[in-house]
Design an enzyme around this catalytic site. Structure first.
Site, mmCIF file in Angstrom:
data_model
loop_
_atom_site.group_PDB
_atom_site.id
_atom_site.type_symbol
_atom_site.label_atom_id
_atom_site.label_comp_id
_atom_site.label_asym_id
_atom_site.label_seq_id
_atom_site.Cartn_x
_atom_site.Cartn_y
_atom_site.Cartn_z
ATOM 1 N N LYS A 294 71.034 -21.636 22.761
ATOM 2 C CA LYS A 294 70.545 -20.263 22.801
ATOM 3 C C LYS A 294 71.333 -19.426 21.801
ATOM 4 C CE LYS A 294 68.532 -17.012 25.741
ATOM 5 N NZ LYS A 294 68.190 -16.499 27.009
ATOM 6 N N TRP B 210 65.775 -19.618 21.169
ATOM 7 C CA TRP B 210 66.129 -21.002 21.455
ATOM 8 C C TRP B 210 66.071 -21.857 20.198
ATOM 9 C CZ3 TRP B 210 68.247 -21.702 25.966
ATOM 10 C CH2 TRP B 210 67.868 -20.894 27.046
#
Ligand code: ADP
Length: 541
Positions: free
Chosen positions: A437, A442
């Site tokens: 992250k 992501w």
């Protein structure tokens, strides 16, 4: 209405005895290669089943195995469920603490142990609370030295001499009764037990035989490299026996050379294992003169098959690569990546894109990808957690409170993050805990690994998130270079090689060259340990 005939494991072997009596199981053991016909395997299995009964094993009780892939293990695969007991395959590569935990947790009554693995048992024997009898699977007359009382330790072959070759398997069994058991290879906490039923094993075998799945057939010569001590070697020993397929079992402590030799000598047509096996064999193939042209395919799963590996086998050696996905909880096959008929005309690159994904769900199972609030994500767009249901998917962990975390409302929550495209093809983005992250977005560690492994100098690569004060986490890659390229390839070479494939912020902040990437008991990159190592490294630097 149709007959309600229970689906049981023993009839799979009975079919091989009856219709494929002359076909062979080629078994590599400590003393060399041995060959058995299915008739002989059948008789030996019946002897073993009668011996276990004489030893007092009751229906539903667990019998553990600590063994490599060979004919004796195959006999245990059928003898144990054949008397209604539970075949508990134990992963020999787990820590002694975990092995002790699972033998006690499963309450194994009897343990079948390979001779070379006996020291492992010897070291933990005082902590095993339920095992009454140990059976050593050995080619030799003498049993290994032991400090256990001799009455509890038997030689497999000597017991078999006393067994009954005409013993009848128990047919009065519930198809939903437990028949097999395997503990997950736990990277955190104690391993969790998954129980396979007689029925689930048979249905999973059916799926393996489907032409659009593994297409396993009588005409194959199948070599499961994937261990029989973990997830039933992906169900191959059960299915291959049922179909009368010739089986080649690579035995203890094999090397990539040995696998290449076996493929060549025995003319293996299909084989299955994790990517690290095929990576290792590639190096051997590049260096030596092995003929692997008998292979009609290589089945690869357990972690993402790197694009470069698929490409190398398909283009250099003409061997199609079949990428499959599954878990201990799913028996394991859930998807496999085959091209649809109308995708055959795509460009080589586009086809490779499809083969490198995890593929389509096999007939019999259902899948969906859900977002953080449980909503089903629209096809091909967002990633979410992969959920699975079906008749060979577990619905609980054996006597484990953690069941409620993974089995919710009739679906298995896999902990894998995936997308599904408009063709229905699944792409695994990452494990939930391995996704990186960075600044609220992501990054898929798997995509970066794949891109790095496509470089000709790279032997292995992995990518993990390391804490970052501003971005929360940033990707750092760990790379093992092939011998010939050591000291010749730089970080910048690798970064510029992968740069065209990613947004700039996806590129690793650093690439660390290593001699070896730590692996789990089943040959996957051990990212937890790497994260710890890298954190220490960063704190010191
Ligand atoms: P096993 O691989 O022996 O089933 P586990 O059950 O511990 O052991 O591992 C299952 C996990 O392995 C899956 O949840 C997934 O994260 C990973 N995995 C399995 N097959 C693939 C694949 N083809 N591509 C990517 N990841 C995979």
């Amino acid at each position: 209405m149709m007959m309600n005939v229970p689906l049981l494991v023993a009839p799979l072997l009975e079919r091989a005895e009856k219709y494929f009596a002359k076909k062979e199981v080629v078994s590599r053991t400590a003393t060399g290669i041995q060959r058995f016909t299915y008739r002989q395997i059948g008789e030996r299995t019946r002897r073993l089943a009668s011996v276990l009964t004489q030893l007092g094993v009751q229906k539903g009780e667990r019998v553990g195995t600590l063994a490599w892939n060979h004919h004796r293990h195959l006999e245990a695969y059928f003898a144990i469920p054949g008397i209604g007991a539970v075949l508990h395959t134990i992963n020999i590569r787990l820590s002694p603490e975990h092995i002790t935990y699972i033998i006690n947790h499963a309450e194994d009554q009897v343990l079948l142990v390979d001779e070379d693995l006996w020291p492992l048992v010897e070291a933990i024997k005082d902590h095993l609370h339920t095992v009454k009898t140990f059976i050593v699977m050995t080619d030799y007359e003498e049993l290994p030295e032991t400090s256990l009382e001799h009455t509890r330790v038997h030689s497999y072959e000597k017991l078999l001499e006393k067994g009954d070759p005409t013993f009848a398997f128990d047919k009065d069994l519930d198809e939903n009764a437990p028949a097999g058991m395997c503990y997950t290879s736990a990277t955190t906490g104690n391993p969790k037990g998954v129980t396979y039923t007689q029925r689930s094993i048979v249905l999973h075998c059916m799926a393996l035989g489907l032409v659009d799945t593994l297409a396993l057939s009588e005409s194959d010569i199948a070599m499961a490299v994937v261990p029989m001590f973990h997830v039933n070697a992906w169900g191959l020993p059960f299915a291959a026996t049922w179909f009368g397929t010739t089986q080649v079992m690579p035995g203890p402590r094999f090397t990539p050379q040995l696998l290449a030799e076996l493929i060549q000598q025995e003319k293996v047509t299909t084989t299955a294992g994790v990517p690290t096996i095929w990576l290792g064999m590639l190096q051997v193939l590049e260096a030596g003169n092995y003929d692997i042209s008998s292979l009609r395919n290589i089945v690869c799963g357990g972690s993402a098959a790197p694009r470069g590996v698929i490409q190398a086998y398909e283009t250099k050696y003409g061997v199609p690569f079949l990428h499959a996905y599954g878990m201990t909880e799913t028996s394991p096959v859930v998807t496999c990546a085959r091209l649809k008929s109308y995708q055959q005309d795509l460009s080589p690159e586009e086809k490779l894109d499809i083969s490198a994904k995890q593929g389509l769900v096999v007939p019999g199972l259902e899948i969906k990808v859900v977002g953080p609030n449980g909503e089903v994500t629209p096809d091909g767009q967002e990633m979410g957690e992969l959920l699975i249901r079906g008749p060979w998917i577990a619905d609980e962990y054996y006597k484990d409170e953690r069941s409620s975390e993974a089995f919710i409302d009739g679906w298995l929550h896999t902990g894998d993050v995936a997308t599904i495209d408009e063709e229905g093809t699944i792409k695994l983005v990452d494990r939930t805990k391995d996704l990186i992250k960075s600044g609220g977005e992501w990054i898929s560690s798997v995509d970066i690994e794949n891109a790095l492994m496509a470089h000709e100098a790279v032997f292995e690569a992995t990518c993990i998130g390391v804490p970052h004060p501003e971005w929360a986490e940033r990707p750092v890659a760990c790379v093992v270079l092939k011998e010939a390229y050591r000291d010749k390839v730089t970080k910048d070479d690798l970064l510029s090689f992968i740069a065209p494939h990613f947004a700039k912020w996806w590129l690793p902040d650093d690439i660390i060259f290593m001699n070896e990437i730590p692996k789990t008991s089943v040959g996957k990159f051990l990212k937890r340990q790497l994260r710890d190592q890298l954190n220490q490294h960063l704190q010191q630097s």
